[in-house]
Design a protein around this motif. Sequence first.
Motif, PDB file in Angstrom:
ATOM      1  N   SER A  24       0.824  -1.200   0.000  1.00 28.21           N
ATOM      2  CA  SER A  24       0.000   0.000   0.000  1.00 28.21           C
ATOM      3  C   SER A  24       0.860   1.254   0.000  1.00 28.21           C
ATOM      4  CB  SER A  24      -0.930  -0.005   1.214  1.00 28.21           C
ATOM      5  OG  SER A  24      -1.778  -1.132   1.170  1.00 28.21           O
TER       6      SER A  24
ATOM      7  N   THR B 189       0.515   4.793  -2.451  1.00 30.43           N
ATOM      8  CA  THR B 189      -0.198   5.886  -1.833  1.00 30.43           C
ATOM      9  C   THR B 189      -0.129   7.184  -2.620  1.00 30.43           C
ATOM     10  OG1 THR B 189       0.176   4.932   0.347  1.00 30.43           O
ATOM     11  CG2 THR B 189      -0.406   7.270   0.265  1.00 30.43           C
TER      12      THR B 189
ATOM     13  N   LYS C  49      -6.288   3.177   4.643  1.00 29.10           N
ATOM     14  CA  LYS C  49      -5.368   4.152   4.058  1.00 29.10           C
ATOM     15  C   LYS C  49      -4.321   4.629   5.062  1.00 29.10           C
ATOM     16  CE  LYS C  49      -5.583   8.104   0.894  1.00 29.10           C
ATOM     17  NZ  LYS C  49      -6.501   9.066   0.218  1.00 29.10           N
TER      18      LYS C  49
ATOM     19  N   ASN D 252     -11.117   7.644   1.081  1.00 36.09           N
ATOM     20  CA  ASN D 252     -10.389   7.043   2.196  1.00 36.09           C
ATOM     21  C   ASN D 252      -9.702   5.735   1.817  1.00 36.09           C
ATOM     22  OD1 ASN D 252     -11.552   9.124   3.763  1.00 36.09           O
ATOM     23  ND2 ASN D 252     -13.367   7.871   4.136  1.00 36.09           N
TER      24      ASN D 252
ATOM     25  N   VAL E  60      -6.796   3.776  -0.749  1.00 35.37           N
ATOM     26  CA  VAL E  60      -5.654   3.954  -1.642  1.00 35.37           C
ATOM     27  C   VAL E  60      -6.025   3.446  -3.031  1.00 35.37           C
ATOM     28  CG1 VAL E  60      -3.274   3.298  -2.140  1.00 35.37           C
ATOM     29  CG2 VAL E  60      -3.970   3.758   0.223  1.00 35.37           C
TER      30      VAL E  60
ATOM     31  N   ARG F 199      -7.258  -3.759  -3.601  1.00 35.06           N
ATOM     32  CA  ARG F 199      -6.956  -3.868  -2.169  1.00 35.06           C
ATOM     33  C   ARG F 199      -7.065  -5.320  -1.715  1.00 35.06           C
ATOM     34  NH1 ARG F 199     -11.895  -0.445   0.688  1.00 35.06           N
ATOM     35  NH2 ARG F 199     -13.627  -1.265  -0.555  1.00 35.06           N
TER      36      ARG F 199
END
Length: 209
Positions: free
Chosen positions: A16, A20, A116, A131, A133, A154
């Motif tokens: 993640s 970002t 996130k 909210n 990524v 995700r």
Amino acid sequence: MKKYLTCLILATVLFSCKKTDIVSEVIKGSTGTNTGTNTGTNTDTNIGTSPASINLDIADQIVNTKVSNDTLYLNYTETANLILNTDDYQKSSAVHFKEDFSKSGLAKFDFTTINKEHQVATNYLDDNLNNVVIKSASTLTLNGKQFTKLVLERVIVFSKAYKQHDLAVEAQNNVLSLTKDVIGFSSYYYTGGKNSDTISVTAAVQYKK
């Protein structure tokens, strides 16, 4: 089990972190209506005629199963493409994206994911893409009109602990036998102080060992 889950969470956090800063702007959009079923075999992008349309382009969803000690893990990397009218995307304040696992075996399991802020969330997925990524955002032009494509990806880890290893393996085999499972997806904009119509599609689930 704790060691495996800790490694998985750390790997997800690192993954993640790399993504970002790909999207610098806040998720935006507007109204639209489109319904249908996506089996993952259609490679064409179908954009509605409304200037505020949304299209959900979602292929078959892959769930990898794994037994560790007495626990069954269903590791699901959610993938979805959202095609948004660029003008409305810029004007609105949020795009909402929701999942419905009720018509799949996943509904029987608890799950965790990383939000996130890189915190572990249990049995909760934030549906406000402000909210979440986003893996990537790009601009595409179709029939002379500009659209924004958001790629959502995700990791969601479903799991259940059993009394012994053999029971976890049996549960894994039961999951692998499921061939008609689908996940429902829906999306809508929040703009001008109200929600737009909801766009809904389904995608087939493929369980793998």
